[in-house]
Design an enzyme around this catalytic site. Sequence first.
Site, PDB file in Angstrom:
ATOM      1  N   ARG A   1       6.171   5.905   3.033  1.00 10.83           N
ATOM      2  CA  ARG A   1       5.303   6.705   3.076  1.00 10.83           C
ATOM      3  C   ARG A   1       4.193   6.055   4.055  1.00 10.83           C
ATOM      4  NH1 ARG A   1       3.099  10.209  -1.464  1.00 10.83           N
ATOM      5  NH2 ARG A   1       1.555  11.417  -0.443  1.00 10.83           N
TER       6      ARG A   1
ATOM      7  N   VAL B   1       0.836  -1.111  -0.096  1.00 10.28           N
ATOM      8  CA  VAL B   1       0.041   0.271  -0.082  1.00 10.28           C
ATOM      9  C   VAL B   1       0.972   1.369  -0.021  1.00 10.28           C
ATOM     10  CG1 VAL B   1      -1.872   1.140   1.160  1.00 10.28           C
ATOM     11  CG2 VAL B   1      -1.645  -1.330   1.300  1.00 10.28           C
ATOM     12  N   HIS B   2       0.708   1.979  -1.018  1.00 12.10           N
ATOM     13  CA  HIS B   2       1.541   3.407  -0.992  1.00 12.10           C
ATOM     14  C   HIS B   2       0.987   4.459  -1.338  1.00 12.10           C
ATOM     15  CE1 HIS B   2       2.533   2.449  -5.063  1.00 12.10           C
ATOM     16  NE2 HIS B   2       2.986   3.576  -5.083  1.00 12.10           N
ATOM     17  N   ARG B   3      -0.334   4.221  -2.324  1.00 12.12           N
ATOM     18  CA  ARG B   3      -0.804   5.660  -2.997  1.00 12.12           C
ATOM     19  C   ARG B   3      -1.266   6.484  -2.129  1.00 12.12           C
ATOM     20  NH1 ARG B   3       0.156   5.324  -8.204  1.00 12.12           N
ATOM     21  NH2 ARG B   3       0.337   3.342  -8.839  1.00 12.12           N
TER      22      ARG B   3
ATOM     23  N   ASP C   1      -2.067  -1.595  -3.922  1.00 17.77           N
ATOM     24  CA  ASP C   1      -2.500  -0.343  -4.950  1.00 17.77           C
ATOM     25  C   ASP C   1      -1.636   0.155  -5.777  1.00 17.77           C
ATOM     26  OD1 ASP C   1      -0.592   0.812  -3.318  1.00 17.77           O
ATOM     27  OD2 ASP C   1      -1.862   1.953  -2.077  1.00 17.77           O
TER      28      ASP C   1
END
Length: 381
Positions: free
Chosen positions: A255, A218-220, A302
């Site tokens: 992030r 997950v990073h968006r 994502d």
Amino acid sequence: MIKILTIIGARPQIIKAAALSRAVRDRFVDAVQEKILHTGQHYDDNMSAVFFDELGIPRPDYNLGVGSCGQGVQTARMIEGIENVLQSEPFDGVVLYGDTNSTLAGAVAAAKLHVPAFHVEAGLRSFNMAMPEEINRIVCDHLSSILFAPTETAVDNLRKEGLDSDSARFDRGRRRLVCFAGDIMYDNSLYYGSIAEKGSNILQRLGLESSNYVLATVHRDFNTDDPLRLESIFTALFHIAEERKTKVVIPLHPRTRKMLSGDSGKNLYDRLLNSDHISVVPPVSFLEMIVLEKNSAIVMTDSGGVQKEAFFYQKPCLILRPETEWVEIVEQGAGVIADADFERIVAAYDSFCGKPVHFPHLYGDGDASGKILETIVDYLK
Ligand code: UD1
Ligand code: UDP
């Protein structure tokens, strides 16, 4: 001999550039000289240096060291740095990958100096203008001389925007070219997929049993920076891990780590570290990531690149986004859009367990790099 400047900055671009650099070294050494510019968008060792070391990519000739800052400042600093390089040394063209701020900056700097830009992964669209990547792609496609589309859908998207071959004239009367090249990530998946497992002990290190765990990334920004979406995704991962007794492994983007550990993360990071069923690890190398993908039962992500790698390695993929640019994966039934919705994520996970899924060839013949280099050499003749 032509001289190109490869512009990279973020993790997936470094990985994509490995395929082209390898093709230059192995097959185009008499025709193409490549120099590499790293914007410095990603800079942690496990987000950048590891890929140069592991994939044998030549060290960047230029590193702008831009680092993390706001969208506008980051892009502006990159444009300035790239412009300086293009003015200090002549290049016949620049190669740009994907849809990051480094891609956008390269396209703007090159176009203003009349240096042809070649966009690898052209034509992808989410039709979601809230994504910084969508803005970057559209601008980059409109400014580029050659558009290398990875899929037929991408070719269609370009056509619908009026970006077919001959739709623009560039310096010296050169016309725009649209080329279906196939996916450069597929080149990498074939090449590194055959060697990744040799000598890797990542499964043992993380206590994973092949085909018996979920791999999640997950990073968006729309997931990490929205506390409700972040909580919903991670609550679903906890639920799947604890209620379905499935191990979940999460190589965590910096992030996401920052947001999970911050005030809006609601102690999720501590909960993750304390869970017996979840392994949270720092970002892994590309070869380790391939091993994790190839041995997983299901992938949840994502990421654009991870969606496709799941497909290449024949793993069902649960897409933690409201839409995808890689629509073929969903059309084939190999991917399900679950967004950040707890119910949809858990239902999609359950629906994939034990279900037969098909993975036809959709992404070219595995030699996108060769096609890209041939086309560039021919174009610049
Ligand atoms: C960027 C791309 C995204 C791509 C992703 C790949 C844009 C707009 N986004 O998103 O399309 O999918 O890269 O991973 O270009 N950070 C570190 N160390 C690093 C790099 C980043 O700690 O080496 C942290 C910083 O807190 C930074 C944050 O991650 O502010 C976001 O980094 P940034 O490059 O701005 O965007 P990504 O989310 O990585
Ligand atoms: N990747 C990696 N290590 C990780 C996570 C991802 O090597 O810990 C690789 C992954 O295999 C894929 C690429 O990084 O090749 C995808 O990058 P990312 O998800 O950061 O960006 P996106 O593709 O969404 O732009």
